[in-house]
Design an enzyme around this catalytic site. Structure first.
Site, PDB file in Angstrom:
ATOM      1  N   GLY A 243       8.339  27.418 -38.116  1.00 24.91           N
ATOM      2  CA  GLY A 243       7.066  27.609 -38.794  1.00 24.91           C
ATOM      3  C   GLY A 243       6.356  26.296 -39.028  1.00 24.91           C
ATOM      4  O   GLY A 243       6.551  25.310 -38.307  1.00 24.91           O
ATOM      5  N   SER A 244       5.555  26.267 -40.067  1.00 26.06           N
ATOM      6  CA  SER A 244       4.701  25.117 -40.351  1.00 26.06           C
ATOM      7  C   SER A 244       5.478  23.971 -40.982  1.00 26.06           C
ATOM      8  O   SER A 244       6.576  24.153 -41.530  1.00 26.06           O
ATOM      9  CB  SER A 244       3.577  25.534 -41.305  1.00 26.06           C
ATOM     10  OG  SER A 244       4.113  25.821 -42.600  1.00 26.06           O
ATOM     11  N   GLY A 248       8.445  24.267 -43.688  1.00 25.79           N
ATOM     12  CA  GLY A 248       9.714  23.615 -43.426  1.00 25.79           C
ATOM     13  C   GLY A 248      10.155  22.712 -44.552  1.00 25.79           C
ATOM     14  O   GLY A 248      11.348  22.666 -44.896  1.00 25.79           O
ATOM     15  N   GLU A 265      12.332  23.957 -36.915  1.00 22.15           N
ATOM     16  CA  GLU A 265      11.491  23.793 -35.723  1.00 22.15           C
ATOM     17  C   GLU A 265      10.062  23.968 -36.204  1.00 22.15           C
ATOM     18  O   GLU A 265       9.620  25.088 -36.491  1.00 22.15           O
ATOM     19  CB  GLU A 265      11.861  24.834 -34.662  1.00 22.15           C
ATOM     20  CG  GLU A 265      11.432  24.427 -33.255  1.00 22.15           C
ATOM     21  CD  GLU A 265      10.033  24.879 -32.894  1.00 22.15           C
ATOM     22  OE1 GLU A 265       9.098  24.090 -33.168  1.00 22.15           O
ATOM     23  OE2 GLU A 265       9.876  25.969 -32.365  1.00 22.15           O
TER      24      GLU A 265
END
Length: 498
Positions: A243-244, A248, A265
């Site tokens: 995600g963003s 994160g 990621e």
């Protein structure tokens, strides 16, 4: 293996996709903007209609799910690897049997054109590679100098694993998370992005149909606060987040409080460098695809392109010509581009472009409309920005939409400095016929993946992940199981030996 004795997720909400191609110009904001701690709405970017209202899992439901996971963990971990892999093959087959339903949900939940909405081919290819790698990567590895002491490494599952999946490739990414975690011997809980929560429910249906044991795979619609609480209490033993950057950081903070292993990621501001010796027409074609596929909504979409000045005007013309040829329309009409994920996302991207132009950038496609729906709701025409400098937000922040900035550079050294002048480091690409020159750049570029004459591609056979603010850890390739296993060292000396 017995059939599950309890549902893997709450009863799926009813939803009614429509083939009506009308679009509301006042499309509501995405699900995350219409949520409370009790429920959230899923609003289609295709036509602005509400697809479903989904209740969040309450405390009692969450506790029951975690208890089922904990109860299932010892038997699943103890199952021989070949039996786990056979069971997961059945899971993938059950997903394939629901191919049309998955594609329909992708189309309506994120607006991807129907000819690109089926992700089961990627699911199959990734699973086949995971299954091939598993015996070697999860097997014991003998080490040591042969001094009479036996030493080896074991890969052991972490326990109850949580996967938090993004919405932009909602089937392929969630399936990869689940199958790799499960193959390694973990039990798995999937928390999907609210916008694509119906994908998680369909995966749970497939797990039921495949006969996976109760508690081995579950889908839970958890709120952000519930995720943070459960991680900080170490109710999970591993978490993988896609995600963003902001999301994160929040996951990492909560996981850190509970000392939970976390793989992240995250996003990127991925750059390409076009050298003067590149095949300009072919390179322009490849980079248009890399910038605008999935409406630019990929962590590895190309958002910055640096071009050697001597060929910059020719490349700009070639790139803009191809970008103008992209057709934007309703996903059921099989266009090149569908809407972005929400009207709110489209408005944010338009504002970022307007701010860049106000700061001195200019559009190479002023007033361009890629289709009749352009400007309505979540429908956003592709754009190309010139004269963008590094001080502008659009040069620094991830756009996650169909806009790319082009700039000339004088040399390899200047290109390298520009590529690395970013807090992100997911991917970058170099376009040239001179592979020796490319090799020097590859060694100096700060990114998890560097392509030469390719871009926007998650390779099945290589580890994937980023540097800097683009993430922590790697998935895929020979790192397939790294985020889901503990490495145990074993040292055995015969009794009575000195």
């Amino acid at each position: 293996m017995s059939r599950p004795s309890a549902p893997r997720t709450r009863n799926s909400p009813r939803w009614s996709p429509t083939s009506n191609c009308a679009v509301s110009s006042n499309s509501p904001e995405p699900a995350s903007m219409h949520s409370t701690e009790l429920a959230f709405d899923i609003v289609s970017p295709v036509d602005g209609r509400k697809l479903a209202t989904v209740p969040y899992a309450g405390a009692a439901e969450t506790e029951r799910a975690l208890q089922r996971a904990q109860a299932a963990a010892p038997a699943w971990r103890g199952l021989a690897l070949e039996r786990r892999l056979a069971a997961l093959e059945g899971f993938v087959v059950a997903m394939e049997a629901r191919r049309a339903e998955f594609a329909e949900r992708v189309l309506w939940q994120i607006g991807r054109p129907q000819q690109f909405a089926d992700e089961l081919g990627r699911v199959r290819a990734r699973w086949d590679e995971t299954r091939r790698l598993a015996p070697a990567l999860l097997g014991e590895v003998e080490l040591g100098p042969g001094d009479g002491i036996r030493r080896w490494l074991r890969r052991e599952p972490k326990g109850v694993a949580l996967g938090i999946c993004a919405w932009n490739y909602p089937v392929a990414m969630a399936a990869e998370m689940a199958t790799t975690a499960l193959a390694a011997g973990n039990v798995f809980v999937l928390k999907h992005a609210p916008q694509t929560a119906l994908i998680a429910d369909l995966m749970a249906d497939a797990a039921d149909a495949a006969g996976l044991p109760d508690g081995v795979f579950q889908a839970l619609h958890l709120s952000h606060s519930a995720v943070a609480r459960l991680l900080s209490q170490r109710r999970f033993h591993a978490v993988q987040f896609i995600g963003s950057e902001r999301g994160g950081r929040e996951v990492l903070a909560a996981a850190g409080a509970g000392l939970v292993a976390a793989g992240l990621e995250l996003g990127g501001k991925d750059a390409a460098y076009v050298r003067a010796d590149a095949d300009l027409d072919w390179t322009a074609q490849q980079l248009v695809e890399g910038a605008y596929s999935n409406s630019g909504q990929s962590c590895c979409s190309v958002e910055r392109i640096y071009v050697e000045r001597s060929v910059y005007p020719r490349f700009v013309d070639a790139f803009v010509d191809r970008a103008r040829g992209l057709r934007l329309d309703h996903p059921l009409k099989s266009p090149d581009l569908g809407p972005v994920v929400s009207a709110a996302a489209a408005a944010r991207i338009r504002d970022e472009v307007a701010a860049a132009i106000a700061a001195g950038a200019r559009s190479a496609m002023p007033g361009h409309r890629a289709g009749e729906l352009a400007g309505q709701g979540a429908y956003l025409s592709p754009d190309v920005l010139l004269d963008v400098d590094a001080s502008m937000a659009i040069a620094r922040e991830e756009s996650f939409g169909p806009v790319v900035a082009l700039a000339p550079v004088e040399s390899d050294a200047q290109a390298l400095a520009a590529i690395n002048d970013s807090r992100f480091g997911l991917t970058a690409s170099v376009w040239t016929r001179d592979l020796d020159a490319a090799a020097e750049l590859v060694g100096a570029i700060e990114a998890g993946t560097v392509f030469v004459n390719r871009c926007d591609h998650a390779d099945l056979y290589l580890p994937w992940g980023g540097t800097k603010a683009s993430g922590l850890g790697r998935i895929g390739g020979n790192a397939t199981f790294d985020e889901w296993t503990e490495c145990k060292s074993v040292h055995v000396r015969a009794a009575g030996r000195s």
